[in-house]
Design an enzyme around this catalytic site. Structure first.
Site, PDB file in Angstrom:
ATOM      1  CG  ASP A 146      -1.888  -1.139   1.062  1.00 43.46           C
ATOM      2  OD1 ASP A 146      -2.603  -1.421   0.151  1.00 43.46           O
ATOM      3  OD2 ASP A 146      -2.293  -1.479   2.228  1.00 43.46           O
ATOM      4  CG  ASP A 180      -6.707  -1.489  -1.609  1.00 49.30           C
ATOM      5  OD1 ASP A 180      -7.074  -2.751  -1.735  1.00 49.30           O
ATOM      6  OD2 ASP A 180      -5.927  -1.237  -0.899  1.00 49.30           O
TER       7      ASP A 180
END
Length: 214
Positions: A146, A180
């Protein structure tokens, strides 16, 4: 040239996967773990990894979660294949399902391969792609990368407030990736604008069954 629903889904999935994997590999090989690069006060690159679902959430065992993702991706791809010739379903609906599929697949690739193709050095060193000594884990046990961080606003709560007085508050705190984002946008748009397409799909299938029996 008219783009069919099947080709539209393919293009979206491929583009999202390429962008997602490019950003992850670039961050993984150029940032040490926990490094932050401030682009603006409300947009930063912040390298972290997680074992869980979207936005760093944790859920059950790592292996179980990886296999759940793999099965979900297979089902989504099969579903897209089934609806590719549907005349009732709008292209916007196919776009939403494609974004969800691409988002799930992007994080599945991390889980399956990243433990094998990357090492995991301590800061301030950055990871190496295909290291000589092997990766930091095994197949299906890689961690999801991420890096997108949007702390839009932040403040300190007044001291007189019960429970939260004096605490520092940040909105929006989750750190996420392109996969995401694609998955979340697909789900939100699907709920807001295309929920009726589930019913239309059932009608389309009923008509197809009726015509095949004639």
């Amino acid at each position: 040239m008219k783009i069919t629903k099947g080709w539209l889904a393919t293009i979206i999935i491929v583009c999202v996967i390429l962008l997602d994997q490019f950003t992850k590999i670039w961050v993984k090989t150029h940032f040490f773990y926990g490094e932050e690069y401030v682009i603006t006060n409300w947009f930063r690159l912040y390298f972290i990894e997680n074992n869980g679902m979207a936005f760093g959430m944790e859920f059950g065992s790592k292996m179980l979660l990886t296999w759940f993702r793999i099965i979900a991706v297979i089902l989504f791809i099969y579903y897209l294949y089934k609806i590719r010739n549907s005349k009732l379903l709008q292209k916007g609906y196919v776009v939403c399902v494609s974004l969800i599929t691409a988002g799930a697949l992007g994080n599945v690739l991390d889980c399956i391969f990243y433990g094998v193709i990357f090492d995991n050095p301590m800061p301030p060193f950055t990871a190496t792609l295909f290291p000589e000594g092997g990766g930091y884990g095994t197949l299906f046990l890689g961690r999801v990368v991420d890096m997108l961080y949007f702390p839009l606003v932040e403040w300190n709560w007044p001291d007189w407030l019960p429970w939260i007085g004096g605490d520092h508050f940040i909105f929006f705190q989750p750190i996420f990736n392109v996969a995401d984002a694609a998955l979340s946008v697909g789900v939100i748009l699907l709920i807001l604008f295309y929920s009726k397409n589930f019913y239309q799909q059932e009608v389309d299938e009923s008509k197809s069954d009726s015509e095949s029996k004639k």
